[in-house]
Design an enzyme around this catalytic site. Structure first.
Site, PDB file in Angstrom:
ATOM      1  N   HIS A   1       0.587  -1.211  -0.141  1.00 49.14           N
ATOM      2  CA  HIS A   1       0.090   0.032   0.009  1.00 49.14           C
ATOM      3  C   HIS A   1       0.945   1.362  -0.070  1.00 49.14           C
ATOM      4  CE1 HIS A   1      -3.688  -2.212   1.001  1.00 49.14           C
ATOM      5  NE2 HIS A   1      -2.748  -2.951   1.725  1.00 49.14           N
TER       6      HIS A   1
ATOM      7  N   ASN B   1     -10.321  -2.997   1.976  1.00 51.18           N
ATOM      8  CA  ASN B   1      -9.985  -3.074   0.560  1.00 51.18           C
ATOM      9  C   ASN B   1     -11.168  -2.906  -0.407  1.00 51.18           C
ATOM     10  OD1 ASN B   1      -7.299  -3.660   1.033  1.00 51.18           O
ATOM     11  ND2 ASN B   1      -7.324  -5.614   0.867  1.00 51.18           N
TER      12      ASN B   1
ATOM     13  N   TYR C   1      -0.132  -3.531  12.611  1.00 51.15           N
ATOM     14  CA  TYR C   1      -0.032  -2.402  12.015  1.00 51.15           C
ATOM     15  C   TYR C   1       0.893  -1.391  12.848  1.00 51.15           C
ATOM     16  CZ  TYR C   1      -3.252  -3.655   8.434  1.00 51.15           C
ATOM     17  OH  TYR C   1      -3.663  -4.176   7.398  1.00 51.15           O
TER      18      TYR C   1
HETATM   19 FE1  HDE Z   1      -2.699  -4.608   5.695  1.00 52.59          FE
HETATM   20  N1  HDE Z   1      -1.243  -3.948   6.133  1.00 52.59           N
HETATM   21  N2  HDE Z   1      -2.155  -6.359   6.375  1.00 52.59           N
HETATM   22  N3  HDE Z   1      -4.531  -5.580   4.767  1.00 52.59           N
HETATM   23  N4  HDE Z   1      -3.357  -2.964   4.819  1.00 52.59           N
HETATM   24  C1  HDE Z   1      -0.723  -2.651   5.616  1.00 52.59           C
HETATM   25  O1  HDE Z   1       0.492  -1.046   7.137  1.00 52.59           O
HETATM   26  C2  HDE Z   1      -1.173  -6.485   7.393  1.00 52.59           C
HETATM   27  C3  HDE Z   1      -4.837  -6.980   5.135  1.00 52.59           C
HETATM   28  C4  HDE Z   1      -4.762  -2.761   4.253  1.00 52.59           C
HETATM   29  O2  HDE Z   1      -3.547   3.520   3.471  1.00 52.59           O
HETATM   30  C5  HDE Z   1       0.653  -2.300   6.315  1.00 52.59           C
HETATM   31  O3  HDE Z   1       1.174   0.909   7.022  1.00 52.59           O
HETATM   32  C6  HDE Z   1      -0.981  -7.686   7.648  1.00 52.59           C
HETATM   33  C7  HDE Z   1      -6.303  -7.266   5.029  1.00 52.59           C
HETATM   34  C8  HDE Z   1      -5.021  -1.485   3.940  1.00 52.59           C
HETATM   35  O4  HDE Z   1      -1.854   3.490   5.051  1.00 52.59           O
HETATM   36  C9  HDE Z   1       1.202  -3.368   7.132  1.00 52.59           C
HETATM   37  C10 HDE Z   1      -2.048  -8.727   7.273  1.00 52.59           C
HETATM   38  C11 HDE Z   1      -6.675  -6.035   4.430  1.00 52.59           C
HETATM   39  C12 HDE Z   1      -3.652  -0.883   4.299  1.00 52.59           C
HETATM   40  C13 HDE Z   1      -0.184  -4.354   6.946  1.00 52.59           C
HETATM   41  C14 HDE Z   1      -2.557  -7.427   6.203  1.00 52.59           C
HETATM   42  C15 HDE Z   1      -5.485  -4.989   4.657  1.00 52.59           C
HETATM   43  C16 HDE Z   1      -2.874  -1.843   4.796  1.00 52.59           C
HETATM   44  C17 HDE Z   1       1.457  -1.871   5.246  1.00 52.59           C
HETATM   45  C18 HDE Z   1      -2.551  -9.916   7.253  1.00 52.59           C
HETATM   46  C19 HDE Z   1      -8.268  -5.679   3.879  1.00 52.59           C
HETATM   47  C20 HDE Z   1      -3.174   0.539   3.852  1.00 52.59           C
HETATM   48  C21 HDE Z   1       1.955  -0.673   5.655  1.00 52.59           C
HETATM   49  C22 HDE Z   1      -2.541 -10.337   8.654  1.00 52.59           C
HETATM   50  C23 HDE Z   1      -9.148  -5.607   5.169  1.00 52.59           C
HETATM   51  C24 HDE Z   1      -3.425   1.665   4.810  1.00 52.59           C
HETATM   52  C25 HDE Z   1       1.315  -0.117   6.645  1.00 52.59           C
HETATM   53  C26 HDE Z   1      -2.922   2.813   4.634  1.00 52.59           C
HETATM   54  C27 HDE Z   1      -1.535  -1.595   5.117  1.00 52.59           C
HETATM   55  C28 HDE Z   1      -0.196  -5.493   7.505  1.00 52.59           C
HETATM   56  C29 HDE Z   1      -3.971  -7.916   5.561  1.00 52.59           C
HETATM   57  C30 HDE Z   1      -5.771  -3.527   4.492  1.00 52.59           C
HETATM   58  C31 HDE Z   1       2.396  -4.007   6.869  1.00 52.59           C
HETATM   59  C32 HDE Z   1      -0.011  -8.472   8.771  1.00 52.59           C
HETATM   60  C33 HDE Z   1      -6.837  -8.446   5.088  1.00 52.59           C
HETATM   61  C34 HDE Z   1      -6.174  -0.599   3.245  1.00 52.59           C
HETATM   62  O5  HDE Z   1       1.178  -3.256   8.460  1.00 52.59           O
END
Ligand code: HDE
Length: 680
Positions: A61, A134, A348
């Site tokens: 992202h 998402n 996060y």
């Molecule tokens: Fe994320 N995700 N994610 N994700 N995610 C990040 O946070 C993570 C997941 C989503 O505009 C990270 O600042 C793990 C699902 C959005 O700043 C990080 C897992 C969904 C955004 C992270 C998931 C999301 C992130 C990357 C599995 C939809 C952007 C950098 C357990 C429901 C937010 C950051 C923004 C961002 C981790 C799975 C949505 C790495 C460990 C499922 C919209 O922390």
């Protein structure tokens, strides 16, 4: 200029500590041609700041677009939740939204085939509430422990960092072929949802099951959805590829422009609310993030709407530094045991500590709650708070035990006291074992053209995979279990043997098809902010331009005149008309429709290869075209076939309503069969 600036005696450029700078053009040297002096502290400060301007980009992202907005409650759901954000109809809460592509780096192009992140931060009176969702209702994996594996696989390959922001490569498809839990999500990623027209036309989904808790401490299960008033819209694949080259910031620019023009995008926030008992009836597990709940089982209850009505002032301070977390919830909302969500709850914050570099990231204006906060925490890098009072611990007697815990009956957040029992183990529940039935349901829910796009996307992506084994595994182990016709089509495209039928009869979808999964269920209701290109040359009829502009203004659509170059064109009555751009510089893929304006210049148009390309490309991308007056002759000249989005008329007013409808529909999918024969 801020209030603070006004207090300063100088309205000048200053150093970090407010001293005015008298020369920002020349370094300090020993003589005009001599060496630099160490004493040039302004130069030193400037360069030292410059090299520290970037912070680690998000691992996923990374490329985002942000905007501020307002959430308004439209329906009473106080029977389900005590969250104050939903406490009464008409209540407004300020918010911030960040849209993202997931796989690409910060400089990646906007229209890549990808999920769009759609994260919402509500600044409520009870603290920040984040819905970090998402534009697709399910996810690739069921358990957080698989996330780094998945991300490694989709990111560029290690040896050469190729390809950026694309899933069409071996490691991604290797992962898909070996982790069949990703099958359902992959049908979405290969669908039109992954190539949206713009960010204003995507849905949002909270993906996981959450809980709502009311004031009597009764709990309900919930999945959040937010649906654009603008309708859901996509581009065709060829268009996406061209947008990426011609305007890689197309989505970011579109959102910005819409807000600047006051055409504020709007979404309805809704919820599928259900009970544990309901969930037990279904043949899928609501804790499994690779599954959705068909709206036929649980309709979406509207909660409120939000409009994005203010652009950022400073991209870095706001969009780049914003720190979302699904762990940020308020009283009246709670988590479920979804193992993907559970993993996200701590990951996060960990990310933000690394990326923003301090525990005090909650004090950065974009992250700061609008309500007071008293944490008893002190110090840390970049602490901005000046804490008063003697006590920095609790309980205390030196400050009347302040700040202290909220009383039990205060309504403050308490987790739902769900009973949990079990052995410590590493295991997937049996109820997560079905990897295909909802993939089948999704595919069968779509219109024929949407299914064809999925077939084409799998064929395209897998044709980029070098390993025959991986290609075969995807077709045999994944696609054949989703739909045999899909598997056969892709097998043929790849030149591999037709797979045997493998459909697992144990896992027929509970609902064979769900209408609300197709983008066609979400049409637009107007043409606000749609862009129409008017192709003009010397000799153009000025009054046609005026008529169209008046009509478009009433519809809040945008018209731009595009000429062979940026110089004004001469109208048929000899006047100079300024133009908005060059046909070569403002590509057709960035417009929603095209009009070839009439005049006494048909031969000029015919001889202009760029104009011809403009029209043919618009036609190929299934968008509406109008030929006015003498330009009607171009239909035969360019060998186009008349259809419901191709108009020829002497008088624009006669067709303006049908033209509007065609623009509202975005693309004429019926034309797709005809254009297949036209070269890209
Ligand atoms: Fe994320 N995700 N994610 N994700 N995610 C990040 O946070 C993570 C997941 C989503 O505009 C990270 O600042 C793990 C699902 C959005 O700043 C990080 C897992 C969904 C955004 C992270 C998931 C999301 C992130 C990357 C599995 C939809 C952007 C950098 C357990 C429901 C937010 C950051 C923004 C961002 C981790 C799975 C949505 C790495 C460990 C499922 C919209 O922390």
């Amino acid at each position: 200029m801020s209030q603070d600036d006004k207090k300063c005696p100088y309205s000048h450029l200053t150093t970090d500590f407010g001293a005015p700078v008298v020369d920002n053009q020349n370094s300090m040297t020993a003589g005009a041609r001599g060496p630099l002096l160490a004493q040039d502290l302004w130069l030193n400060e400037k360069l030292a700041n410059f090299v520290r301007e970037v912070i680690p980009e998000r691992r996923m992202h990374a490329k985002g677009s942000g905007a501020f907005g307002t959430f308004t409650v439209t329906h009473d759901i106080t029977q389900y939740t005590r969250a104050k954000i939903f406490s009464e109809i008409g209540k407004k809460t300020e918010m911030f939204a960040r849209f993202t592509t997931v796989a690409g780096e910060r400089g990646a192009a906007d229209a890549e085939r990808d999920i769009r992140g759609f994260a919402l931060k509500f600044y409520t009176e009870e603290g920040n509430y984040d819905l970090v969702g998402n534009n697709i209702p399910v996810f690739f994996i069921q358990d957080a422990i698989k996330f780094p594996d998945f991300v490694h696989a989709v990111k560029p390959e290690d040896a050469n960092e190729v390809p950026t922001g694309q899933s069409a490569h071996d490691t991604f498809w290797d992962f898909i072929s070996l982790n069949t839990e990703a099958s359902h999500m992959t049908t979405w990623i290969m669908s039109d949802r992954a190539i949206p027209r713009n960010l204003r036309s995507i849905q949002g989904f909270g993906v996981h099951t959450f809980r709502l808790i009311n004031k009597n401490n009764e709990a309900f299960l919930v999945k959040f959805h937010w649906t654009p008033k603008q309708g859901v819209a996509q581009v065709v694949w060829d268009e996406a590829l061209k947008i990426n080259g011609k305007d890689p910031d197309f989505h970011r620019r579109d959102l910005w422009d819409a807000i600047e023009r006051g055409n504020y995008p709007e979404w309805e926030l809704g919820a599928q609310i259900f009970s544990e008992e309901d969930a037990k009836q279904w043949d899928f597990d609501v804790l499994d993030a690779t599954k959705l709940i068909p709206e036929e089982l649980v309709p979406v209850t509207p909660l409120g709407k939000f409009v994005l009505n203010k652009n950022t002032d400073d991209f870095f301070a706001e969009t780049e530094q914003v720190a979302f977390s699904p762990a940020n919830i308020v009283s009246g909302i709670d988590f479920s045991n979804d193992p993907l969500l559970q993993g996200r709850l701590f990951s996060y914050t960990d990310t933000h500590l690394h990326r923003l570099g301090t525990v005090n990231f909650n004090q950065i204006p974009i992250n700061k709650p609008v309500c007071p906060f008293h944490t008893n925490r002190r110090g840390g890098y970049a602490n901005h708070e000046v804490y008063k009072g003697k006590a920095n611990y609790e309980p205390n007697s030196v400050d009347e035990n302040w700040p202290r815990e909220s009383p039990n009956d205060s309504g403050a957040f308490k987790t739902h006291p769900e009973e949990v029992q079990g052995s410590k183990l590493r295991a997937r529940p049996e109820s997560f074992a079905d990897h295909f039935s909802q993939a089948t349901m999704h595919y069968h829910s779509l219109e024929k053209h949407e299914q064809q796009h999925i077939k084409d996307a799998y064929s395209f992506e897998l044709s980029k995979v070098k390993s025959e084994d991986i290609r075969r595994r995807v077709v045999y182990a994944v696609l054949a279990n989703i739909d045999l016709d899909l598997a056969e089509y892709v097998a043929k495209e790849l030149g591999i043997k037709t797979p045997p039928k493998q459909q697992d009869s144990l896992h027929q979808p509970v609902i064979a098809s769900s209408k609300r999964l197709s983008t066609s269920s979400f049409p637009a209701s107007d043409i606000k902010q749609r862009k129409i290109a008017l192709l003009v040359h010397d000799g153009v009829n000025a009054s046609s331009i005026d008529d169209i502009k008046i009509w478009a203004e009433a519809e809040k659509a945008i018209v731009e005149t595009l000429a062979p170059n940026a110089a004004p064109v001469k109208s048929s009555d000899g006047n100079e008309i300024p133009v908005d751009g060059r046909q070569n510089g403002e590509p057709s893929v960035t417009y929603d429709a095209v009009i070839a304006i009439d005049g006494n210049n048909l031969e000029v148009f015919k001889a202009d290869g760029v104009s011809k390309h403009y029209v043919l490309e618009t036609y190929k991308h299934l968008k509406p075209i109008v030929f006015l007056g003498d330009k009607c002759a171009l239909i035969d000249e360019f060998q186009l076939t008349k259809d419901a989005a191709l108009f020829s008329t002497q008088n624009f007013k006669e067709i303006q309503d049908q033209f509007k409808q065609a623009i509202q529909n975005h693309r004429l999918w019926d034309r797709e069969k005809v254009v297949a024969a036209i070269p890209a």
